[in-house]
Design a protein around this motif. Structure first.
Motif, short mmCIF file in Angstrom:
data_model
loop_
_atom_site.label_atom_id
_atom_site.label_comp_id
_atom_site.label_asym_id
_atom_site.label_seq_id
_atom_site.Cartn_x
_atom_site.Cartn_y
_atom_site.Cartn_z
N GLY A 173 68.34 -17.17 21.95
CA GLY A 173 67.95 -16.56 21.00
C GLY A 173 68.73 -15.02 22.33
N MET A 174 69.53 -14.16 21.87
CA MET A 174 70.19 -12.94 22.59
C MET A 174 69.66 -12.00 22.43
SD MET A 174 73.83 -12.99 20.54
CE MET A 174 74.41 -11.76 21.09
N THR A 175 70.28 -10.77 23.68
CA THR A 175 69.14 -9.40 23.32
C THR A 175 70.94 -8.74 22.46
OG1 THR A 175 68.61 -8.96 26.05
CG2 THR A 175 69.34 -7.66 24.48
N VAL A 176 70.17 -8.13 22.15
CA VAL A 176 71.28 -7.30 21.08
C VAL A 176 70.74 -5.02 20.62
CG1 VAL A 176 72.18 -7.08 18.27
CG2 VAL A 176 71.99 -9.47 19.31
N SER A 177 71.62 -4.77 20.70
CA SER A 177 71.28 -3.55 20.75
C SER A 177 71.99 -3.10 19.36
CB SER A 177 71.72 -2.28 21.72
OG SER A 177 72.97 -2.44 22.19
N ALA A 178 73.00 -3.85 19.23
CA ALA A 178 73.74 -2.96 17.95
C ALA A 178 73.56 -3.68 16.73
CB ALA A 178 75.19 -3.73 17.77
N PHE A 179 71.98 -3.53 16.10
CA PHE A 179 71.09 -3.26 15.08
C PHE A 179 70.78 -2.30 14.45
CE2 PHE A 179 66.78 -3.96 13.86
CZ PHE A 179 67.08 -4.96 12.72
N CYS A 180 70.55 -2.39 12.66
CA CYS A 180 69.95 -1.44 12.09
C CYS A 180 70.28 -1.55 10.72
CB CYS A 180 71.15 -0.01 12.34
SG CYS A 180 72.88 -0.58 10.99
N SER A 181 69.49 -0.84 9.83
CA SER A 181 68.94 -0.99 8.50
C SER A 181 70.16 -1.12 8.01
CB SER A 181 68.11 -0.12 7.77
OG SER A 181 68.33 0.80 8.34
N LEU A 182 70.12 -1.39 6.47
CA LEU A 182 71.79 -1.20 5.51
C LEU A 182 71.49 -0.78 4.27
CD1 LEU A 182 74.89 -1.84 5.42
CD2 LEU A 182 73.88 -4.40 4.39
N SER A 183 69.71 -1.79 3.69
CA SER A 183 70.11 -1.43 2.56
C SER A 183 68.01 -1.80 2.30
CB SER A 183 70.42 -2.42 1.34
OG SER A 183 69.85 -2.55 0.01
N LEU A 184 67.64 -0.70 1.21
CA LEU A 184 66.41 -1.05 0.74
C LEU A 184 66.10 -1.90 -0.21
CD1 LEU A 184 64.77 2.79 1.33
CD2 LEU A 184 64.52 1.01 2.74
N GLU A 185 66.93 -2.21 -0.83
CA GLU A 185 67.18 -2.93 -2.28
C GLU A 185 67.94 -3.83 -2.45
OE1 GLU A 185 65.51 -5.12 -4.88
OE2 GLU A 185 63.75 -3.31 -3.39
N PRO A 186 68.28 -4.85 -2.14
CA PRO A 186 67.53 -5.23 -1.64
C PRO A 186 66.92 -5.23 -0.15
CG PRO A 186 69.52 -7.00 -1.87
CD PRO A 186 69.54 -5.21 -2.11
N PRO A 187 66.22 -5.63 0.47
CA PRO A 187 66.02 -5.27 2.00
C PRO A 187 66.99 -5.85 3.09
CG PRO A 187 64.87 -6.76 1.20
CD PRO A 187 64.98 -6.25 0.37
N MET A 188 68.35 -5.14 3.49
CA MET A 188 68.90 -6.08 4.26
C MET A 188 69.16 -5.16 5.51
SD MET A 188 72.06 -6.40 1.56
CE MET A 188 72.69 -7.38 2.00
N VAL A 189 69.52 -6.19 6.73
CA VAL A 189 70.45 -5.29 7.96
C VAL A 189 71.16 -5.61 8.49
CG1 VAL A 189 67.01 -5.68 8.91
CG2 VAL A 189 68.77 -6.91 9.00
N LEU A 190 71.81 -5.03 9.52
CA LEU A 190 73.41 -5.69 9.82
C LEU A 190 73.17 -6.02 11.67
CD1 LEU A 190 74.93 -3.58 11.47
CD2 LEU A 190 75.22 -2.60 8.85
N MET A 191 73.67 -6.52 12.73
CA MET A 191 73.90 -6.50 14.19
C MET A 191 74.95 -7.14 13.95
SD MET A 191 72.27 -9.90 14.67
CE MET A 191 72.18 -11.34 13.82
N CYS A 192 75.60 -6.18 15.36
CA CYS A 192 77.54 -6.44 15.48
C CYS A 192 76.95 -7.44 16.67
CB CYS A 192 77.42 -5.34 15.40
SG CYS A 192 77.64 -3.91 14.65
N ILE A 193 77.69 -8.56 16.23
CA ILE A 193 77.77 -9.35 17.95
C ILE A 193 79.30 -9.50 18.64
CG2 ILE A 193 77.24 -12.38 18.26
CD1 ILE A 193 75.09 -10.24 17.78
N ASP A 194 79.66 -10.31 19.40
CA ASP A 194 80.84 -9.76 20.16
C ASP A 194 81.02 -11.80 20.18
OD1 ASP A 194 83.04 -10.70 22.81
OD2 ASP A 194 82.14 -8.87 23.59
N LYS A 195 82.31 -11.68 19.79
CA LYS A 195 83.23 -12.69 19.61
C LYS A 195 83.06 -14.04 20.86
CE LYS A 195 86.65 -11.38 16.36
NZ LYS A 195 87.78 -11.16 15.54
N THR A 196 82.67 -13.38 22.04
CA THR A 196 82.60 -14.77 23.30
C THR A 196 81.35 -14.78 23.43
OG1 THR A 196 82.41 -12.14 24.43
CG2 THR A 196 84.64 -13.09 24.29
N ALA A 197 80.34 -14.25 22.52
CA ALA A 197 78.76 -14.20 22.51
C ALA A 197 78.22 -15.99 22.19
CB ALA A 197 77.91 -13.08 21.68
N THR A 198 77.61 -16.26 23.02
CA THR A 198 77.60 -17.37 23.34
C THR A 198 77.10 -18.18 21.29
OG1 THR A 198 75.03 -17.83 24.25
CG2 THR A 198 77.03 -18.58 24.99
#
Length: 157
Positions: free
Chosen positions: A33-58
């Motif tokens: 697990g990791m803390t992520v603040s770069a997260f948001c909704s992307l689409s209602l149909e279909p229901p989708m979300v997105l997050m941004c992950i640093d390339k150095t994250a474990t």
């Protein structure tokens, strides 16, 4: 003209975001697990979300190539959990209430959790955008934990 890195960080720090813990299980069934603040909704149909992950994250490889993940949206009283999952501790789940699920771990006492199937990943600069389709979700009432100008905050209404 190049954007000054310090000014860019200051600019983005003025945008308050919610705080999530993203979890996933590796091929051996171990939870990460990791803390992520770069997260948001992307689409209602279909229901989708997105997050941004640093390339150095474990968890970078696990989240950008794995099949699934769970997003846990933290409540205002969960700053300690956010800090724990942002640090490089070895067993972040020790003493934390959670329910193992196919896509990771659903933490207890959060505002909401979503079990997602990874749809795609797109590399962008020093991060990757991970897109997931929400398969199941659970929500409760409460106030969110926010991240603003480099620190944690509440709504303060």
């Amino acid at each position: 003209m190049t954007m000054d890195a310090s000014l860019f960080r200051s600019l983005l720090g003025r945008f308050a975001t919610g705080v999530t813990i993203v979890t996933a299980r590796d091929a051996e069934g171990v939870h990460h697990g990791m803390t992520v603040s770069a997260f948001c909704s992307l689409s209602l149909e279909p229901p989708m979300v997105l997050m941004c992950i640093d390339k150095t994250a474990t968890m970078f490889d696990l989240l950008t190539t794995g099949d699934s993940f769970t997003v846990n949206i933290l409540a205002s009283h969960q700053e300690e959990i956010a800090r724990r999952f942002a640090a490089a501790e070895s067993d972040k789940f020790e003493g934390i209430g959670y329910v193992p699920v196919d896509t990771g771990a659903a933490l207890e006492d959060v505002l909401a959790s979503a079990q997602c199937t990874r749809v795609s990943s797109v590399e962008a600069g020093d991060h990757a955008i991970v897109i997931g389709e929400v398969r199941t979700a659970a929500v409760t009432e409460g106030e969110p934990l926010l991240y603003f100008r480099g620190g944690y905050a509440g709504l303060g209404r």
